[in-house]
Design a protein around this motif. Structure first.
Motif, PDB file in Angstrom:
ATOM      1  N   ILE A 304       0.902  -1.387   0.254  1.00 11.91           N
ATOM      2  CA  ILE A 304       0.035  -0.044   0.128  1.00 11.91           C
ATOM      3  C   ILE A 304       0.973   1.207  -0.048  1.00 11.91           C
ATOM      4  CG2 ILE A 304      -1.737   1.300   1.248  1.00 11.91           C
ATOM      5  CD1 ILE A 304      -2.759  -1.544   2.297  1.00 11.91           C
ATOM      6  N   GLN A 401      -7.170   1.015  -3.958  1.00  7.11           N
ATOM      7  CA  GLN A 401      -6.509   2.272  -3.607  1.00  7.11           C
ATOM      8  C   GLN A 401      -6.236   3.084  -4.710  1.00  7.11           C
ATOM      9  OE1 GLN A 401      -2.331   0.978  -2.186  1.00  7.11           O
ATOM     10  NE2 GLN A 401      -1.566   3.024  -2.508  1.00  7.11           N
ATOM     11  N   LEU A 407      -8.294   4.148   0.490  1.00  5.31           N
ATOM     12  CA  LEU A 407      -8.550   2.784   0.343  1.00  5.31           C
ATOM     13  C   LEU A 407     -10.226   2.616   0.536  1.00  5.31           C
ATOM     14  CD1 LEU A 407      -5.792   1.409   2.669  1.00  5.31           C
ATOM     15  CD2 LEU A 407      -5.892   1.596   0.351  1.00  5.31           C
ATOM     16  N   LYS A 436      -1.621   0.241   7.190  1.00  8.55           N
ATOM     17  CA  LYS A 436      -1.429   1.315   6.290  1.00  8.55           C
ATOM     18  C   LYS A 436      -0.855   2.347   6.463  1.00  8.55           C
ATOM     19  CE  LYS A 436      -5.855   3.497   7.984  1.00  8.55           C
ATOM     20  NZ  LYS A 436      -5.176   4.567   8.281  1.00  8.55           N
TER      21      LYS A 436
END
Length: 474
Positions: A304, A401, A407, A436
């Motif tokens: 991410i 994303q 997200l 994240k």
């Protein structure tokens, strides 16, 4: 069913029609799983054009390179009235064929070319030479090479130096999107509930040949009874046709892989352990074949923070029919053969996976429903996070994303009853476990097929709640 209505494939059809504006000949490759509509697309494109179609013989025990050539010559006699050709050499056969298509607009189709060429290692070289020396000299000729074994086509045609730079267009046909599937209910579409449509689509997926068999005046259960639990039904013998035609002597190995994926996705390590094969080499080739033919998909997770694909992936059984067959049709084959199945069995145990597949296979529609432009997406896929000493395991049905550090965590939930507030705690747990960056926002999304309770709406937890019926409409 050549007389069935033609739905969808507008983009593919337009790309084919654009080739008619060229002043030179065109070599076209069309690939995709069985029943996906390759022949029907070609038929629709060839309407009004002189079309000559040859097809290969399925790879039965008695099929050889000689029987393939003999069958091709027989088709030349039947279609073109050409007699006296020896079936000894593909080069000679192609030369005779080229004499029949030297002038005017002609669509020449070699269907199931993987069957034609897999028995004779000289086939493709002689086809390439025939294209260079004869066929392409007619500037109005369109030659389509079509086949179901996409991996064979990729390896032997698209990645071959012999054909490099010669193809004008390559098309890979996938399942029809859900709004197009909805058209198969014809004038009854607006009167049939999304849930009833889902029950049929959970078996057929977006495969047009299966959808053509729908009788809109019958219930989902009755349609499925006729297709899958009655002797002679299309879906009763379809599995054996798929695996014997495509994978021949290795079909049992492919079946073992598919059976491992019936109850959910699995990693390469897990598949190798189950079917007792080494991770590399042959197993990787088998999986690649199943991915290329559209029955299995490879889902990569991603980093991410970096917005970059990971090396970690799982394999998912993408084809709804295969799972339904192995779970519910195959165990009943003896009873089906005797026409003793009066009512289709309840198949609620796989409904969640079937629903998830339909949603994941229609990710473009989901983006539209979420109001996300394709250009905004950094990465999207089913997401998983492995357990380590510093993080918990986490599995998300589907995540998007975006470039705005957002997200979208999508929970794809099947339930026979309206979904209650338990789903909120499930998603909250995933959000807590997800690792994240601090500057990222999370927007939870719920996708359902049979309604949600008022309490879920009143909680105002989900940024978006999407009904399956919205996937069926443009």
């Amino acid at each position: 069913m050549d007389n069935a209505p033609f739905y969808g494939r507008r983009e593919e059809l337009n790309r084919l029609k654009a080739l008619l504006n060229k002043t030179t000949s065109s070599l076209i490759v069309i690939k995709g799983r069985r029943r996906i509509g390759k022949s029907r697309l070609i038929l629709e494109f060839g309407s009004g054009i002189k079309t000559i179609t040859f097809t290969g013989l399925p790879p039965e025990k008695e099929t050889t390179d000689q029987t393939q050539r003999e069958y091709f010559v027989q088709q030349m006699q039947r279609l073109l009235g050409i007699t006296g050709i020896k079936a000894d050499d593909w080069g000679d056969i192609f030369w005779h064929l080229s004499k029949e298509v030297t002038q005017g607009r002609v669509l020449l189709v070699l269907d199931e070319i993987n069957w034609m060429g897999s028995f004779d290692h000289t086939f493709l070289g002689k086809l390439k030479s025939a294209w260079d020396l004869y066929f392409k000299n007619n500037p109005q000729l369109l030659l389509i090479l079509s086949g179901s074994v996409s991996s064979w086509i990729d390896e032997n045609i698209l990645s071959s130096t012999g054909f490099m730079g010669r193809t004008s267009l390559e098309l890979t046909l996938d399942e029809l999107p859900l709004p197009v599937c909805n058209l198969f209910w014809r004038n009854r579409a607006e009167f049939v509930s999304p849930y009833e449509k889902f029950k049929i689509l959970s078996v057929t997926g977006g495969v047009p040949r299966y959808l053509e068999e729908i009788d809109p005046d019958l219930s989902a259960e009755k349609n499925i009874q006729n297709l899958a639990f009655r002797k002679g039904g299309l879906l009763v013998e379809e599995f054996d046709r798929i695996f014997s035609d495509l994978f021949s002597k290795r079909s049992q190995r492919y079946k073992q892989i598919v059976e491992r994926l019936i109850d959910g996705s699995a990693s390469l390590d897990q598949i190798a352990k189950t079917i007792k094969l080494e991770k590399g080499g042959v197993l990787s080739d088998y999986l690649e074949d199943l991915v290329e033919t559209g029955y299995v998909t490879r889902d990569y997770t991603w980093n991410i923070k970096k917005g970059r694909e990971s090396n970690l992936c799982t394999f998912r059984l993408k084809d709804n029919y295969l799972r339904f067959y192995l779970k519910y049709i195959e165990p009943q084959l003896n009873q089906i053969e005797k026409n003793r199945i009066k009512h289709p069995p309840a198949w609620a145990t796989i409904m969640g996976l079937q629903f998830e597949n339909l949603v994941l296979n229609n990710f473009h529609r989901m983006h539209a429903l979420l109001g996300i432009e394709p250009s905004e997406i950094i990465y999207d896929n089913p997401y998983f996070q492995r357990k380590t000493t510093t993080q918990s395991a986490c599995q998300i049905d589907y995540m998007v994303q975006t470039e705005f550090n957002t997200l979208y965590i999508c929970e794809v939930k099947f339930s026979k009853e309206p979904i209650g507030t338990d789903v909120i705690s499930e998603v909250k747990q995933k959000m807590t476990r997800l690792v994240k960056p601090k500057n990222f926002s999370i927007r939870p999304v719920l996708i359902h097929v049979n309604g949600v309770t008022d309490a879920v709406y009143e909680s105002d937890f989900f940024s978006k709640i999407i009904d399956f019926g919205q996937f069926l409409n443009e």
